[in-house]
Design a protein around this motif. Structure first.
Motif, PDB file in Angstrom:
ATOM      1  N   ALA A 311       0.949  -1.224   0.195  1.00 44.27           N
ATOM      2  CA  ALA A 311       0.011  -0.059  -0.061  1.00 44.27           C
ATOM      3  C   ALA A 311       0.782   1.287  -0.011  1.00 44.27           C
ATOM      4  CB  ALA A 311      -1.085  -0.136   1.257  1.00 44.27           C
TER       5      ALA A 311
ATOM      6  N   GLY C  56      -7.248   3.684  -4.567  1.00 36.22           N
ATOM      7  CA  GLY C  56      -5.831   3.821  -3.954  1.00 36.22           C
ATOM      8  C   GLY C  56      -5.010   2.786  -4.758  1.00 36.22           C
ATOM      9  N   ARG C  85       1.099   4.674  -6.142  1.00 36.29           N
ATOM     10  CA  ARG C  85       0.755   4.697  -4.781  1.00 36.29           C
ATOM     11  C   ARG C  85       1.754   5.577  -3.839  1.00 36.29           C
ATOM     12  NH1 ARG C  85      -0.702  -0.899  -5.777  1.00 36.29           N
ATOM     13  NH2 ARG C  85       1.018  -1.651  -4.734  1.00 36.29           N
ATOM     14  N   ILE C  89      -0.434   8.674  -3.364  1.00 32.14           N
ATOM     15  CA  ILE C  89      -1.538   8.224  -2.626  1.00 32.14           C
ATOM     16  C   ILE C  89      -1.048   7.935  -1.067  1.00 32.14           C
ATOM     17  CG2 ILE C  89      -3.692   6.726  -2.304  1.00 32.14           C
ATOM     18  CD1 ILE C  89      -3.356   6.413  -5.248  1.00 32.14           C
TER      19      ILE C  89
END
Lengths: 399, 402, 231
Positions: A311, C56, C85, C89
């Protein structure tokens, strides 16, 4: 991600499970210790055996009667139609680059002296033997350069014979009785110890011709030729062959260079060392299975972390690198530990059991290290691949 | 909790993590298989050498001229030179002992043989008719040396298989005259192919009557005397008698060495036995590594199953029960791994046997049993730490999963 | 009018669950301008988390297009997605997702570490980010030594340390008591006021109502899209 950051990251995660990482590295460590120790023994043996042989010098060529070999020696030693003679030994001195020749006759007989008797090896040799074989005289001198065909009855004792017959007394000038002949003792050799279980010092040296008479033999066992180090062995062998053909009408002898023997022996011992290294490698393999298992568990436990890394922008390659790095790190830690333990044990053996020849084999130590890391790499591939292939959304959902 | 229940629970836990269970089994199996394969190798080498020595003959003794007091076969003894030769008369005298069945005197030397323009350097062996039986050689054709007076130098000989194929291409050698050195002999028979037998290549020999060989090689003494004792129990008496007879004949001097086949065999047996044990020891190291792995994974599993352990304790399991549960798991792992290892090992040995049918690969029973026990021992030993850790967990904290 | 920062064109995301095909997102069309403050609400299973994951770039749509800053993300490789990312983000999760063996500072450094930044620069920026969320004195603490609110503040510092344009928060107050939750909301709203686009998924109506634009999802479709002008 920078290299040192990767290293730091993997070290930190390995350290976060000290016991687990320690045990995983221990598996590899035991394997590396085994390899280091076993190859040290193999290498020690190698050096021990080669030292035993090279103590007689490396620029020696042996000539035995007969072309065929039996019992590991030229058959002609036991009897030949055309014997090797003292005259052959003298003639071979004229071959280019030959420094010395030593005629040899070997056998056993009983020697009496100092009021005692002993069954011992009696070797008939030439006066150049100490120079050729690098033997030292401890007391008196060696056999003098008499006429090789009619030498005086003189004898030189090996250290064991001297000790057994005369104890600490000086035997120089005493008479020694061998096979009905009396020999005056002119010297005592320095101890050479054992070669492959055979006591070199349990020997009496007498002139070769007298040994032939003693044993009622026609021919010599061997003529050893010492040649100039600057010449090539092949050159000298060619010269010897020409001389033998000229004298015997044919090449009816077996010629062995010390170098050939050392090469054969060396390659045999190399194989032995390699074999024991491979045996130690079995433990490394099992250690590799351990790394694989623990890394698989780690990937499973750290699924959420992998999701987070993805992430915050880690690519699959980075995730793979992190787990591969950890797996290799564990293996390398084990490798270094095993290296230290192995080295320590080798040093300990060197101090505690000096008779056991051990010697660190640096190429094998390096190879064990490299193979340990390689095993870490291989064992880490599948878990690391599994980590890299994780779906980030699913990974983040795991708790 | 009964043993069966304990086993069932442990098996259930193992099945839940198939991959790591399989890996622990694999690790143990590699170790056990390594022990089996390596000891099978050592054992095969031992049997090979033992058979080599047994093929020399039965209840065999060897007399060498000369003697030294330090041990070790030095070149002096190997060459067999001594001021007093071992003579044919000495050899014949050995037959006086009731413990001695057969005597074969031996002379060896190098010579060149030729037939019809073809020439070869070979080893000449002089002996008597009894050599064939003492060494248990077989003939491929013709007859061996005749049983005649040992002192008779008759011009006959027996040749080895290599010599037959190299000198007599497509011809029948029996009855032909062979030139050996400066003499000629009639070929009476051909030895069957035997290959190397304790460092002597029998196929390259020419065997002639001992007196003929002594004349040819100009060797008055004997190189060796092979003696066959009357039976297994006669070997030691034969040795004593022979030493006594030769001492009398040599004016009270003990100047010969008598070696029994059994003592040489025992020496080699000892060496190869030690070698096999060393190989087993080296392979066992990998079993220890497998044990470390079992401990490691069990520790992980204890921490992952904390809640389960807490529940067990809350339900009334005491420390020893929890310990037993985890120990059972470790021992089951090691035992199944060992079974798999024996299977792998036997498969590998089967493969080796089909690749090298001449060698008798078979792991000794002690290695199979030993590796099994060591594996289970490692499992139990390395299972103790995780099991105790599980047993010591505080039930409340464990239930909370902390 | 400038192109919107985010544009979704009939975007769908379906999952195969056993024999059934679940439409987590069903033909969603959506545009989001830079600097917006948007909340996504709806019952469980309505697709709000899936929408956030797609936005995302953690999840890829099965159909339709997602344009981020004028770039069609469906054409991007996995590595390009990761890089996007990383740079554009930031994520904040309900369960914080801090690495337990690392200190607060190291957790904040993590994205910069992956990006290969220099240690000195990393340290400086991480400290600044921690100071920005009011955790100056806690940088050497492990997550286990921090309260829930403090953990989430570390996570926010980590999400913004790469100076992204877009901050995605998935139930950021879900695991927190009311006071800590309010603090977290105040921090992210403060970030939005300084220009960061903020998208919050929540089922807490009180928090959802604070956003200037409120989406409501049901069965994978946007059923409500309300805007309030700044008071």
């Amino acid at each position: 991600m920078q290299g040192r950051d990767l290293l730091r990251f993997t070290t930190r995660s390995a350290l976060s499970h000290r016991l687990r990482s320690g045990l995983t590295a221990l598996g590899i460590g035991i394997g590396v210790t085994a390899v280091v120790l076993l190859t040290a023994i193999g290498e020690g043996l190698h050096h021990y055996v080669l030292d035993e042989f090279t103590q007689f010098g490396t620029n020696i060529i042996g000539i035995n009667p007969g072309r065929s070999t039996t019992f590991g020696a030229a058959t002609g030693v036991f009897g030949a139609v055309r014997p090797l003679t003292i005259d052959d030994a003298e003639a071979l001195k004229r071959v280019p680059f030959v420094l010395n020749t030593v005629p040899i006759v070997q056998g056993t007989a009983s020697a009496e002296g100092g009021g005692r008797e002993r069954s011992t090896n009696i070797s008939g040799v030439g006066p150049e033997m100490p120079a050729a074989f690098d033997f030292q005289v401890a007391l008196g001198g060696f056999l003098p350069a008499d006429d090789p065909r009619a030498p005086r009855p003189l004898a030189v004792l090996g250290a064991t014979v001297r000790h057994e017959l005369y104890g600490e007394r000086n035997p120089l000038g005493e008479l020694l009785r061998v096979g009905g002949e009396r020999y005056r003792i002119v010297g005592v050799m320095e101890s050479k110890g054992q070669v492959l279980g055979f006591d070199l010092d349990d020997t009496v040296y007498i002139p070769a011709v007298r040994a032939l008479e003693l044993y009622n033999r026609q021919g010599l066992f061997e003529i050893d030729v010492l040649y100039d180090k600057s010449a090539s062995a092949d050159e000298v062998v060619a010269g010897i062959e020409r001389m033998i053909i000229a004298r015997h009408g044919g090449l009816d002898v077996t010629i062995t260079t010390q170098q050939q023997m050392l090469d054969v022996l060396g390659s045999v011992l190399d194989v032995v060392t390699f074999a024991v290294a491979a045996l130690g490698g079995i433990s490394l393999l099992v250690g590799g299975v351990g790394i694989f298992t623990i890394m698989t568990i780690a990937v499973r436990e750290r699924t959420a972390e992998i999701g987070l890394l993805r992430a915050v922008g880690a690519g699959r390659g980075q995730v793979r690198a992190i787990f591969l790095g950890e797996s290799m790190l564990l293996a390398a830690l084990g490798g270094v530990g095993g290296l230290l333990a192995g080295t320590a044990i080798v040093a300990l053996i060197g101090v505690a059991v000096p008779l056991l020849p051990v010697r660190l084999s640096l190429p094998y130590v390096a190879a064990a290290q490299a193979i340990a890391v390689l095993i870490g790499l291989i064992a880490g591939v599948v878990p690391a691949q599994r980590a890299a292939a994780l779906d980030p959304v699913a990974a983040l959902r795991t708790e | 909790m009964t043993f069966t229940d304990c086993t069932r629970v442990a098996l259930g836990a193992l099945v839940r993590y198939p991959l790591r269970t399989a890996m622990m089994l694999l690790a143990t199996a590699i170790g056990v298989a390594a022990v089996l394969v390596l000891t099978a190798l050592g054992e095969a080498a031992r049997r090979f050498v033992a058979e080599e020595f047994q093929s020399l003959g039965t209840h065999l003794l060897v007399v060498l001229p000369g003697k030294t007091e330090t041990s070790g076969m030095g070149p002096g003894l190997m060459a067999g030179e001594s001021p007093r030769d071992l003579t044919l008369a000495d050899a014949r005298a050995l037959l006086r002992s009731p413990a001695v069945a057969k005597v074969a005197p031996i002379v060896v030397g190098a010579a060149t043989v030729s037939f019809d323009g073809l020439e070869r350097d070979i080893t000449v062996m002089g002996s008597t008719a009894s050599l064939l039986e003492v060494r248990q050689w077989r003939m491929a054709g013709g007859e061996f040396l005749r049983d005649q007076d040992w002192d008779r130098a008759s011009p006959e000989c027996v040749i080895g298989d290599t010599l037959r194929s190299e000198l007599f291409v497509g011809r029948q050698p029996v009855g032909q005259w062979l030139r050996v050195g400066d003499r000629r002999c009639r070929i009476a028979g051909i030895l069957a192919r035997q290959g190397m037998s304790v460092m002597v290549n029998v196929d390259e020999l020419v065997i002639m009557p001992v007196a003929s060989a002594q004349q040819l090689l100009n060797a008055p003494g004997l190189f060796r005397v092979l003696v066959q004792a009357a039976g297994r129990d006669s070997v030691m008496p034969a040795r004593r008698d022979m030493e006594q007879i030769l001492k009398e004949r040599h004016r009270g001097q003990e100047d010969v060495t008598v070696i029994t086949q059994d003592s040489v065999l025992a020496t080699f047996d000892g060496i190869f036995g030690a070698l096999t044990a060393a190989l087993a020891g080296i392979a066992s190291v990998s079993l220890v590594v497998a044990g470390v792995l079992i401990m490691n994974v069990m520790l992980v599993s204890v921490s992952q199953r904390t809640a389960e352990i807490g529940l067990l304790k809350a339900l009334g399991a005491n420390r020893s029960q929890v310990t037993r549960l985890f120990l059972t798991e470790a021992v089951i792992l090691a035992a199944f791994g060992a079974v798999a290892g024996v299977t792998f090992g036997q498969a590998a040995i089967f493969l080796m046997r089909s690749l090298y049918p001449d060698l008798d690969f078979d792991p000794p029973l002690w290695a199979v049993a030993g590796s099994f026990l060591i594996a289970i021992g490692c499992g139990a030993l390395f299972g103790i730490l995780p099991a105790r850790r599980a047993a010591r967990l505080d039930p409340i904290a464990a239930l909370a999963g902390r | 009018m400038p192109a919107p920062m985010i544009r979704l064109e009939s975007l769908s995301r379906t999952f195969q669950v056993g024999d059934a095909l679940v439409r987590a997102l069903d033909q969603v069309d959506l545009g989001i301008e830079a600097g917006e403050y948007l909340s996504i609400m709806g019952p469980s299973g309505s697709g709000k988390s899936t929408l956030l994951n797609v936005l995302g770039l953690l999840d890829t749509p099965t159909a339709g297009a997602y344009w981020l800053n004028g770039v069609n993300t469906s054409a991007m490789s996995d590595d390009q997605l990761a890089a996007t990312r990383q740079s554009q983000i930031g994520f904040v999760f309900q369960s914080f997702h801090l690495v337990p063996r690392m200190s607060a500072l190291e957790n904040v450094e993590l994205p910069m570490l992956l990006a290969g930044l220099d240690p000195a620069e990393r340290r400086e920026r991480a400290r600044a980010a921690l100071a920005g969320v009011g955790l100056t004195g806690r940088s050497d603490h492990r997550p286990a030594q921090l309260s829930g609110g403090e953990r989430q503040r570390v996570a926010i510092a980590r999400a913004i340390v790469m100076q992204p344009k877009l901050l995605l928060a998935d139930e950021p107050t879900g695991n927190l008591d009311t006071a800590s939750g309010a603090e977290i909301v105040r921090i992210v709203e403060g970030l939005n006021e300084r220009g960061l686009t903020l998208i919050v998924v929540t089922h807490d109506a009180q928090i959802g109502e604070r956003a200037r634009r409120r989406l409501r999802l049901r069965d994978g479709r946007v059923v409500e899209d309300l805007r309030t002008t700044r008071p």
